[in-house]
Motif scaffolding. Sequence first.
Motif, short mmCIF file in Angstrom:
data_model
loop_
_atom_site.label_atom_id
_atom_site.label_comp_id
_atom_site.label_asym_id
_atom_site.label_seq_id
_atom_site.Cartn_x
_atom_site.Cartn_y
_atom_site.Cartn_z
N ILE A 94 -1.59 2.44 4.87
CA ILE A 94 -2.76 2.54 5.75
C ILE A 94 -3.39 1.17 6.04
CG2 ILE A 94 -3.31 4.94 5.18
CD1 ILE A 94 -5.35 3.90 3.15
N ILE A 95 -2.71 0.10 5.66
CA ILE A 95 -3.19 -1.25 5.97
C ILE A 95 -2.30 -1.82 7.07
CG2 ILE A 95 -3.65 -3.56 5.09
CD1 ILE A 95 -3.88 -2.34 2.31
N CYS A 129 0.85 -1.20 0.00
CA CYS A 129 0.00 0.00 0.00
C CYS A 129 0.89 1.25 0.00
CB CYS A 129 -0.91 0.01 1.23
SG CYS A 129 -1.87 1.55 1.37
N PRO A 130 0.79 2.08 -1.04
CA PRO A 130 1.63 3.28 -1.08
C PRO A 130 1.29 4.28 0.01
CG PRO A 130 0.12 3.24 -2.96
CD PRO A 130 -0.04 1.94 -2.25
N CYS A 143 -6.22 3.04 -5.43
CA CYS A 143 -5.28 2.57 -6.46
C CYS A 143 -5.45 1.07 -6.74
CB CYS A 143 -3.85 2.87 -6.03
SG CYS A 143 -3.27 1.89 -4.62
N ILE A 201 -3.89 -1.43 -5.54
CA ILE A 201 -2.68 -2.26 -5.45
C ILE A 201 -2.87 -3.37 -4.43
CG2 ILE A 201 -0.25 -2.24 -4.73
CD1 ILE A 201 0.00 0.49 -6.06
N VAL A 261 -12.03 -3.19 -3.59
CA VAL A 261 -11.98 -1.77 -3.26
C VAL A 261 -13.26 -1.12 -3.75
CG1 VAL A 261 -10.74 0.40 -3.57
CG2 VAL A 261 -9.45 -1.76 -3.41
S1 SF4 Z 1 -6.55 0.97 -2.67
FE1 SF4 Z 1 -5.45 -0.37 -1.21
S2 SF4 Z 1 -3.29 -0.10 -1.69
FE2 SF4 Z 1 -4.37 1.63 -2.62
S3 SF4 Z 1 -4.29 3.28 -1.09
FE3 SF4 Z 1 -6.21 2.18 -0.78
S4 SF4 Z 1 -5.75 0.63 0.80
FE4 SF4 Z 1 -3.78 1.36 -0.04
#
Ligand code: SF4
Length: 51
Positions: free
Chosen positions: A8-9, A4-5, A35, A37, A49
Amino acid sequence: MHFCPQKIIRLAPDRMNPSGYHPAEVVEQERCTSCRICALMCPDVVIEVYR
Ligand code: SF4
């Protein structure tokens, strides 16, 4: 969690799933950029997501 850029996980420190693992959770959801990812990199393909 590692990819996660926004970083936040995390592994929920106070919860365990039926398999005995700390489940992943998103903290500071407002910082998520959608994003995806995390969904692409999840080894168990269990992340979706919605945003
Ligand atoms: S979609 Fe997933 S990887 Fe991307 S910012 Fe959000 S929690 Fe992080």
